[in-house]
Design a protein around this motif. Structure first.
Motif, PDB file in Angstrom:
ATOM      1  N   ASN A  59      64.621  73.940  19.492  1.00 49.83           N
ATOM      2  CA  ASN A  59      64.359  75.228  20.139  1.00 49.83           C
ATOM      3  C   ASN A  59      63.599  76.175  19.210  1.00 49.83           C
ATOM      4  O   ASN A  59      64.113  77.215  18.814  1.00 49.83           O
ATOM      5  N   PRO A  60      62.368  75.827  18.855  1.00 57.44           N
ATOM      6  CA  PRO A  60      61.633  76.627  17.877  1.00 57.44           C
ATOM      7  C   PRO A  60      61.339  78.034  18.387  1.00 57.44           C
ATOM      8  O   PRO A  60      61.135  78.252  19.583  1.00 57.44           O
ATOM      9  N   ALA A  61      61.331  78.962  17.470  1.00 57.99           N
ATOM     10  CA  ALA A  61      60.989  80.342  17.819  1.00 57.99           C
ATOM     11  C   ALA A  61      59.473  80.515  17.895  1.00 57.99           C
ATOM     12  O   ALA A  61      58.970  81.338  18.660  1.00 57.99           O
ATOM     13  N   SER A  62      58.757  79.737  17.128  1.00 52.29           N
ATOM     14  CA  SER A  62      57.308  79.844  17.052  1.00 52.29           C
ATOM     15  C   SER A  62      56.640  79.254  18.290  1.00 52.29           C
ATOM     16  O   SER A  62      56.928  78.128  18.695  1.00 52.29           O
ATOM     17  N   ASP A  63      55.721  80.032  18.871  1.00 47.79           N
ATOM     18  CA  ASP A  63      54.955  79.531  20.013  1.00 47.79           C
ATOM     19  C   ASP A  63      54.109  78.320  19.618  1.00 47.79           C
ATOM     20  O   ASP A  63      53.915  77.407  20.416  1.00 47.79           O
ATOM     21  N   LYS A  64      53.624  78.309  18.377  1.00 45.69           N
ATOM     22  CA  LYS A  64      52.797  77.182  17.919  1.00 45.69           C
ATOM     23  C   LYS A  64      53.612  75.888  17.907  1.00 45.69           C
ATOM     24  O   LYS A  64      53.108  74.839  18.307  1.00 45.69           O
ATOM     25  N   LEU A  65      54.846  75.964  17.452  1.00 47.34           N
ATOM     26  CA  LEU A  65      55.689  74.767  17.443  1.00 47.34           C
ATOM     27  C   LEU A  65      56.039  74.334  18.863  1.00 47.34           C
ATOM     28  O   LEU A  65      56.093  73.139  19.157  1.00 47.34           O
ATOM     29  N   LYS A  66      56.286  75.289  19.738  1.00 51.77           N
ATOM     30  CA  LYS A  66      56.563  74.956  21.141  1.00 51.77           C
ATOM     31  C   LYS A  66      55.378  74.208  21.748  1.00 51.77           C
ATOM     32  O   LYS A  66      55.542  73.201  22.442  1.00 51.77           O
ATOM     33  N   ARG A  67      54.184  74.702  21.465  1.00 55.60           N
ATOM     34  CA  ARG A  67      52.977  74.062  21.989  1.00 55.60           C
ATOM     35  C   ARG A  67      52.769  72.683  21.347  1.00 55.60           C
ATOM     36  O   ARG A  67      52.307  71.751  22.011  1.00 55.60           O
ATOM     37  N   ALA A  68      53.110  72.559  20.075  1.00 55.89           N
ATOM     38  CA  ALA A  68      52.970  71.262  19.393  1.00 55.89           C
ATOM     39  C   ALA A  68      53.911  70.230  20.025  1.00 55.89           C
ATOM     40  O   ALA A  68      53.504  69.085  20.264  1.00 55.89           O
ATOM     41  N   TYR A  69      55.144  70.612  20.305  1.00 57.59           N
ATOM     42  CA  TYR A  69      56.076  69.703  20.967  1.00 57.59           C
ATOM     43  C   TYR A  69      55.546  69.302  22.348  1.00 57.59           C
ATOM     44  O   TYR A  69      55.596  68.135  22.730  1.00 57.59           O
ATOM     45  N   ALA A  70      55.044  70.285  23.086  1.00 64.31           N
ATOM     46  CA  ALA A  70      54.512  69.995  24.425  1.00 64.31           C
ATOM     47  C   ALA A  70      53.308  69.065  24.333  1.00 64.31           C
ATOM     48  O   ALA A  70      53.147  68.160  25.167  1.00 64.31           O
ATOM     49  N   PHE A  71      52.474  69.277  23.326  1.00 63.63           N
ATOM     50  CA  PHE A  71      51.305  68.409  23.127  1.00 63.63           C
ATOM     51  C   PHE A  71      51.747  66.978  22.850  1.00 63.63           C
ATOM     52  O   PHE A  71      51.226  66.024  23.438  1.00 63.63           O
ATOM     53  N   LEU A  72      52.711  66.805  21.952  1.00 61.87           N
ATOM     54  CA  LEU A  72      53.187  65.465  21.616  1.00 61.87           C
ATOM     55  C   LEU A  72      53.841  64.786  22.817  1.00 61.87           C
ATOM     56  O   LEU A  72      53.632  63.595  23.057  1.00 61.87           O
ATOM     57  N   ALA A  73      54.620  65.534  23.578  1.00 63.23           N
ATOM     58  CA  ALA A  73      55.228  64.970  24.794  1.00 63.23           C
ATOM     59  C   ALA A  73      54.132  64.577  25.781  1.00 63.23           C
ATOM     60  O   ALA A  73      54.203  63.517  26.416  1.00 63.23           O
ATOM     61  N   GLY A  74      53.114  65.425  25.883  1.00 61.34           N
ATOM     62  CA  GLY A  74      51.992  65.128  26.775  1.00 61.34           C
ATOM     63  C   GLY A  74      51.237  63.875  26.368  1.00 61.34           C
ATOM     64  O   GLY A  74      50.757  63.128  27.224  1.00 61.34           O
ATOM     65  N   LEU A  75      51.158  63.598  25.072  1.00 59.72           N
ATOM     66  CA  LEU A  75      50.492  62.369  24.620  1.00 59.72           C
ATOM     67  C   LEU A  75      51.204  61.133  25.167  1.00 59.72           C
ATOM     68  O   LEU A  75      50.546  60.163  25.558  1.00 59.72           O
ATOM     69  N   GLY A  76      52.523  61.177  25.199  1.00 67.18           N
ATOM     70  CA  GLY A  76      53.270  60.063  25.789  1.00 67.18           C
ATOM     71  C   GLY A  76      52.916  59.862  27.246  1.00 67.18           C
ATOM     72  O   GLY A  76      52.778  58.728  27.724  1.00 67.18           O
ATOM     73  N   MET A  77      52.723  60.964  27.961  1.00 65.42           N
ATOM     74  CA  MET A  77      52.389  60.857  29.381  1.00 65.42           C
ATOM     75  C   MET A  77      50.940  60.457  29.595  1.00 65.42           C
ATOM     76  O   MET A  77      50.636  59.747  30.555  1.00 65.42           O
ATOM     77  N   VAL A  78      50.039  60.874  28.709  1.00 63.58           N
ATOM     78  CA  VAL A  78      48.647  60.411  28.793  1.00 63.58           C
ATOM     79  C   VAL A  78      48.629  58.902  28.614  1.00 63.58           C
ATOM     80  O   VAL A  78      47.951  58.170  29.357  1.00 63.58           O
ATOM     81  N   TRP A  79      49.395  58.414  27.642  1.00 62.79           N
ATOM     82  CA  TRP A  79      49.492  56.975  27.392  1.00 62.79           C
ATOM     83  C   TRP A  79      50.003  56.256  28.635  1.00 62.79           C
ATOM     84  O   TRP A  79      49.390  55.304  29.111  1.00 62.79           O
ATOM     85  N   SER A  80      51.149  56.706  29.158  1.00 64.62           N
ATOM     86  CA  SER A  80      51.760  56.023  30.303  1.00 64.62           C
ATOM     87  C   SER A  80      50.873  56.076  31.537  1.00 64.62           C
ATOM     88  O   SER A  80      50.726  55.073  32.246  1.00 64.62           O
ATOM     89  N   ALA A  81      50.288  57.230  31.811  1.00 60.74           N
ATOM     90  CA  ALA A  81      49.416  57.358  32.983  1.00 60.74           C
ATOM     91  C   ALA A  81      48.181  56.476  32.825  1.00 60.74           C
ATOM     92  O   ALA A  81      47.738  55.841  33.789  1.00 60.74           O
ATOM     93  N   GLY A  82      47.635  56.417  31.623  1.00 54.02           N
ATOM     94  CA  GLY A  82      46.468  55.569  31.378  1.00 54.02           C
ATOM     95  C   GLY A  82      46.777  54.091  31.566  1.00 54.02           C
ATOM     96  O   GLY A  82      46.004  53.349  32.174  1.00 54.02           O
ATOM     97  N   VAL A  83      47.940  53.665  31.064  1.00 55.53           N
ATOM     98  CA  VAL A  83      48.337  52.269  31.218  1.00 55.53           C
ATOM     99  C   VAL A  83      48.604  51.960  32.695  1.00 55.53           C
ATOM    100  O   VAL A  83      48.209  50.904  33.202  1.00 55.53           O
ATOM    101  N   ALA A  84      49.246  52.892  33.397  1.00 54.19           N
ATOM    102  CA  ALA A  84      49.499  52.689  34.834  1.00 54.19           C
ATOM    103  C   ALA A  84      48.181  52.624  35.604  1.00 54.19           C
ATOM    104  O   ALA A  84      48.028  51.802  36.515  1.00 54.19           O
ATOM    105  N   ALA A  85      47.225  53.467  35.247  1.00 55.42           N
ATOM    106  CA  ALA A  85      45.919  53.438  35.910  1.00 55.42           C
ATOM    107  C   ALA A  85      45.219  52.100  35.657  1.00 55.42           C
ATOM    108  O   ALA A  85      44.590  51.534  36.557  1.00 55.42           O
ATOM    109  N   ARG A  86      45.356  51.585  34.454  1.00 55.82           N
ATOM    110  CA  ARG A  86      44.790  50.264  34.142  1.00 55.82           C
ATOM    111  C   ARG A  86      45.431  49.190  35.026  1.00 55.82           C
ATOM    112  O   ARG A  86      44.756  48.300  35.533  1.00 55.82           O
ATOM    113  N   GLN A  87      46.744  49.280  35.213  1.00 59.48           N
ATOM    114  CA  GLN A  87      47.433  48.305  36.052  1.00 59.48           C
ATOM    115  C   GLN A  87      46.990  48.422  37.516  1.00 59.48           C
ATOM    116  O   GLN A  87      46.787  47.411  38.184  1.00 59.48           O
ATOM    117  N   ILE A  88      46.811  49.634  37.988  1.00 57.98           N
ATOM    118  CA  ILE A  88      46.316  49.837  39.361  1.00 57.98           C
ATOM    119  C   ILE A  88      44.944  49.181  39.506  1.00 57.98           C
ATOM    120  O   ILE A  88      44.669  48.502  40.496  1.00 57.98           O
TER     121      ILE A  88
END
Length: 164
Positions: A59-88
């Motif tokens: 639960n970081p107080a810094s907005d930059k850290l909050k955005r960094a966590y969201a970015f890293l979580a988003g990378l996981g979803m970019v990966w999964s969505a890309g792999v799913a699109a490849r499978q489609i």
């Protein structure tokens, strides 16, 4: 109504647990064996869930850290969505253009360097083009891709929103 940073991360953790539970249900109860691309999609979902869990606990107080966590979580979803699109894409190839089935993921991991395992799996194989399960006339890969894109949008929203 403003959703708190922690609540959104708690929801992302819960959704990743539900998604993995459904995947394991299909595998262990319904008997659908995951292809290598399916396993790689799971890795992105697990990564997103773990990053969201870290963000929830930290639960970081810094907005930059909050955005960094969201970015890293988003990378996981970019990966999964890309792999799913490849499978489609593989599932929509004409039968004569579908790559032949290669060795299983366990064998590849045992005999190849990790870089080559990723390259081999992402190329896809015949087993990744097989449609074993549908809902509303759409294969699981389409539903998975939609699921991952929605989670990616949540991660992007977490990254771009105002916190104060």
């Amino acid at each position: 109504m403003r959703l708190s940073y922690r609540l959104v991360n708690a929801l992302l953790v819960l959704i990743s647990i539900i998604g993995m539970s459904f995947a394991l249900y299909l595998e262990h109860v319904k008997g659908l064996q995951p292809c290598p691309l399916c396993i790689f999609q799971r890795l992105g979902l697990i990564a997103m869930g773990l990053v969201a869990l870290l963000a929830l606990i930290h639960n970081p107080a810094s907005d930059k850290l909050k955005r960094a966590y969201a970015f890293l979580a988003g990378l996981g979803m970019v990966w999964s969505a890309g792999v799913a699109a490849r499978q489609i894409w593989l599932q929509h190839l004409p039968p004569d253009q579908v790559p032949s089935c290669g060795p299983g993921l366990n064998y590849l991991i045992d005999v190849l360097p990790l870089k080559e395992v990723f390259a081999e799996v992402l190329t896809g194989s015949g087993e990744c083009a097989k449609i074993d399960w549908t809902f509303l006339d759409q294969p699981l890969s389409v539903w998975s891709c939609l699921f991952f894109v929605i989670l990616l949008l949540v991660c992007i929203w977490q990254m771009l929103r105002r916190y104060h």
